[in-house]
Design an enzyme around this catalytic site. Sequence first.
Site, mmCIF file in Angstrom:
data_model
loop_
_atom_site.group_PDB
_atom_site.id
_atom_site.type_symbol
_atom_site.label_atom_id
_atom_site.label_comp_id
_atom_site.label_asym_id
_atom_site.label_seq_id
_atom_site.Cartn_x
_atom_site.Cartn_y
_atom_site.Cartn_z
ATOM 1 C CD GLN A 1 -53.256 -13.998 -14.243
ATOM 2 O OE1 GLN A 1 -52.613 -15.006 -14.942
ATOM 3 N NE2 GLN A 1 -53.214 -12.262 -14.319
ATOM 4 C CG ASN A 2 -53.983 -12.891 -7.412
ATOM 5 O OD1 ASN A 2 -52.538 -12.921 -7.669
ATOM 6 N ND2 ASN A 2 -53.859 -11.061 -7.144
ATOM 7 C CG HIS B 1 -53.026 -19.590 -12.162
ATOM 8 N ND1 HIS B 1 -52.301 -18.346 -12.475
ATOM 9 C CD2 HIS B 1 -53.481 -19.938 -12.991
ATOM 10 C CE1 HIS B 1 -52.201 -18.113 -13.114
ATOM 11 N NE2 HIS B 1 -53.050 -19.063 -14.335
ATOM 12 C CB CYS C 1 -55.605 -38.184 1.646
ATOM 13 S SG CYS C 1 -57.084 -38.606 0.975
ATOM 14 C CB THR D 1 -52.664 -9.579 -14.888
ATOM 15 O OG1 THR D 1 -51.542 -11.080 -14.974
ATOM 16 C CG2 THR D 1 -53.449 -8.936 -15.215
HETATM 17 P P1 NAD Z 1 -46.641 -11.063 -11.993
HETATM 18 O O1 NAD Z 1 -46.097 -11.084 -11.119
HETATM 19 O O2 NAD Z 1 -45.814 -11.294 -13.004
HETATM 20 O O3 NAD Z 1 -47.285 -9.351 -12.802
HETATM 21 C C1 NAD Z 1 -47.596 -9.210 -11.497
HETATM 22 C C2 NAD Z 1 -47.563 -7.414 -12.149
HETATM 23 O O4 NAD Z 1 -48.258 -6.639 -11.548
HETATM 24 C C3 NAD Z 1 -46.924 -6.102 -13.198
HETATM 25 O O5 NAD Z 1 -47.073 -6.135 -13.993
HETATM 26 C C4 NAD Z 1 -46.455 -5.457 -12.352
HETATM 27 O O6 NAD Z 1 -45.968 -4.020 -12.674
HETATM 28 C C5 NAD Z 1 -48.028 -4.808 -11.490
HETATM 29 N N1 NAD Z 1 -47.662 -3.826 -10.378
HETATM 30 C C6 NAD Z 1 -47.235 -4.167 -8.844
HETATM 31 N N2 NAD Z 1 -47.708 -3.955 -7.997
HETATM 32 C C7 NAD Z 1 -49.022 -3.362 -8.373
HETATM 33 C C8 NAD Z 1 -49.665 -2.537 -7.666
HETATM 34 N N3 NAD Z 1 -49.670 -1.538 -6.570
HETATM 35 N N4 NAD Z 1 -51.356 -2.032 -8.549
HETATM 36 C C9 NAD Z 1 -51.042 -2.451 -10.072
HETATM 37 N N5 NAD Z 1 -50.128 -3.098 -10.222
HETATM 38 C C10 NAD Z 1 -48.875 -3.681 -9.783
HETATM 39 O O7 NAD Z 1 -48.071 -11.803 -12.075
HETATM 40 P P2 NAD Z 1 -49.347 -12.158 -12.675
HETATM 41 O O8 NAD Z 1 -49.274 -11.355 -14.222
HETATM 42 O O9 NAD Z 1 -50.056 -12.569 -11.731
HETATM 43 O O10 NAD Z 1 -48.399 -13.891 -13.015
HETATM 44 C C11 NAD Z 1 -48.333 -14.643 -12.100
HETATM 45 C C12 NAD Z 1 -47.778 -15.808 -11.789
HETATM 46 O O11 NAD Z 1 -48.287 -16.230 -10.743
HETATM 47 C C13 NAD Z 1 -49.867 -15.880 -11.972
HETATM 48 O O12 NAD Z 1 -50.300 -16.971 -12.516
HETATM 49 C C14 NAD Z 1 -50.081 -16.147 -10.310
HETATM 50 O O13 NAD Z 1 -49.821 -17.214 -10.228
HETATM 51 C C15 NAD Z 1 -49.078 -16.384 -9.277
HETATM 52 N N6 NAD Z 1 -48.689 -15.700 -7.952
HETATM 53 C C16 NAD Z 1 -49.292 -15.047 -7.478
HETATM 54 C C17 NAD Z 1 -49.528 -15.187 -6.519
HETATM 55 C C18 NAD Z 1 -50.665 -14.360 -5.356
HETATM 56 O O14 NAD Z 1 -51.539 -15.635 -5.172
HETATM 57 N N7 NAD Z 1 -50.900 -12.681 -4.809
HETATM 58 C C19 NAD Z 1 -47.973 -13.846 -6.094
HETATM 59 C C20 NAD Z 1 -47.403 -14.395 -7.162
HETATM 60 C C21 NAD Z 1 -47.308 -14.725 -8.115
HETATM 61 ZN ZN ZN Z 2 -56.978 -39.557 -0.889
#
Ligand code: NAD
Ligand code: ZN
Length: 249
Positions: free
Chosen positions: A106-107, A124, A152, A193
Amino acid sequence: MIQICNTDSIQHVADKLRSSSSVVVLTGAGISQESGVPTFRGKEGLWKNFRSEDLATLEAFERDPVLVWQWYDWRRSLIKPLKPNPAHYALAELEKGIQDFTLVTQNVDGLHRVAGSKNPIEMHGTLWGVRCMQCNKRFENREVPIKILPECESCGGLLRPDVVWFGEPIDAEILHAIYRCLEKVQVMLVVGTSGMVQPAASFSLVAKRAGALVVEINRSETPQSGFFDFSFQGKAGEILPKLVQYVTQ
Ligand code: NAD
Ligand code: ZN
């Protein structure tokens, strides 16, 4: 079931991984936390007092594309210097020994690719992609700072970040590919997540229905922890390398 991540439980999951030909891993913001990427929830996700829910929408972009691009430019500037951590590398290593391995993230930070994962499904989108609002062409763009507003190179239209915003659907082909994997998966790992964003939150249900062993790795308990066969509480950067070491030894 919440489990202490001890030798027995790790060994059990590792044995299952070693004997499985089909593995799916779902990762969320938590896997990148130890690389220094801020998670969304909590005060570190705030920018100029805006909540991400108020900026990561098509409505926000249409209302004020400069503001939304400034926010993305800030996020890109935070992430560009960051490196994958041992959790990302462990997954790239695990992939090598498994016939049918699917990494779904999802990152949007791109760190799985940097760590060497072959073909992660970035459901995503990615912060390093842009898409034309007019002709829909996609481009890679790693400029930091990015020219605001970016245009673009093909038709001169306004470019948007190539990410899935709140209220937007996930690409149907991508979802289809994920469900095809989930229907035959033998082990699924759900890493860092919170299980609060759909449809990713329901993937583990599909895997469990298919008979998979479903394992959560998270620093904290989540609303879904009780549902998993194993729920290991701890840092992904510590637990995943240990698990993969057991698999490969
Ligand atoms: P979230 O922020 O809702 O949850 C993060 C989860 O990770 C929590 O449950 C937390 O307890 C856990 N966590 C934190 N640190 C940890 C570690 N060191 N080891 C293990 N677990 C750990 O994130 P989500 O569920 O991915 O949903 C958020 C949405 O936001 C996603 O759709 C994503 O696309 C986006 N997002 C992406 C990024 C990225 O690209 N790195 C960053 C922030 C948000
Ligand atoms: Zn274009």
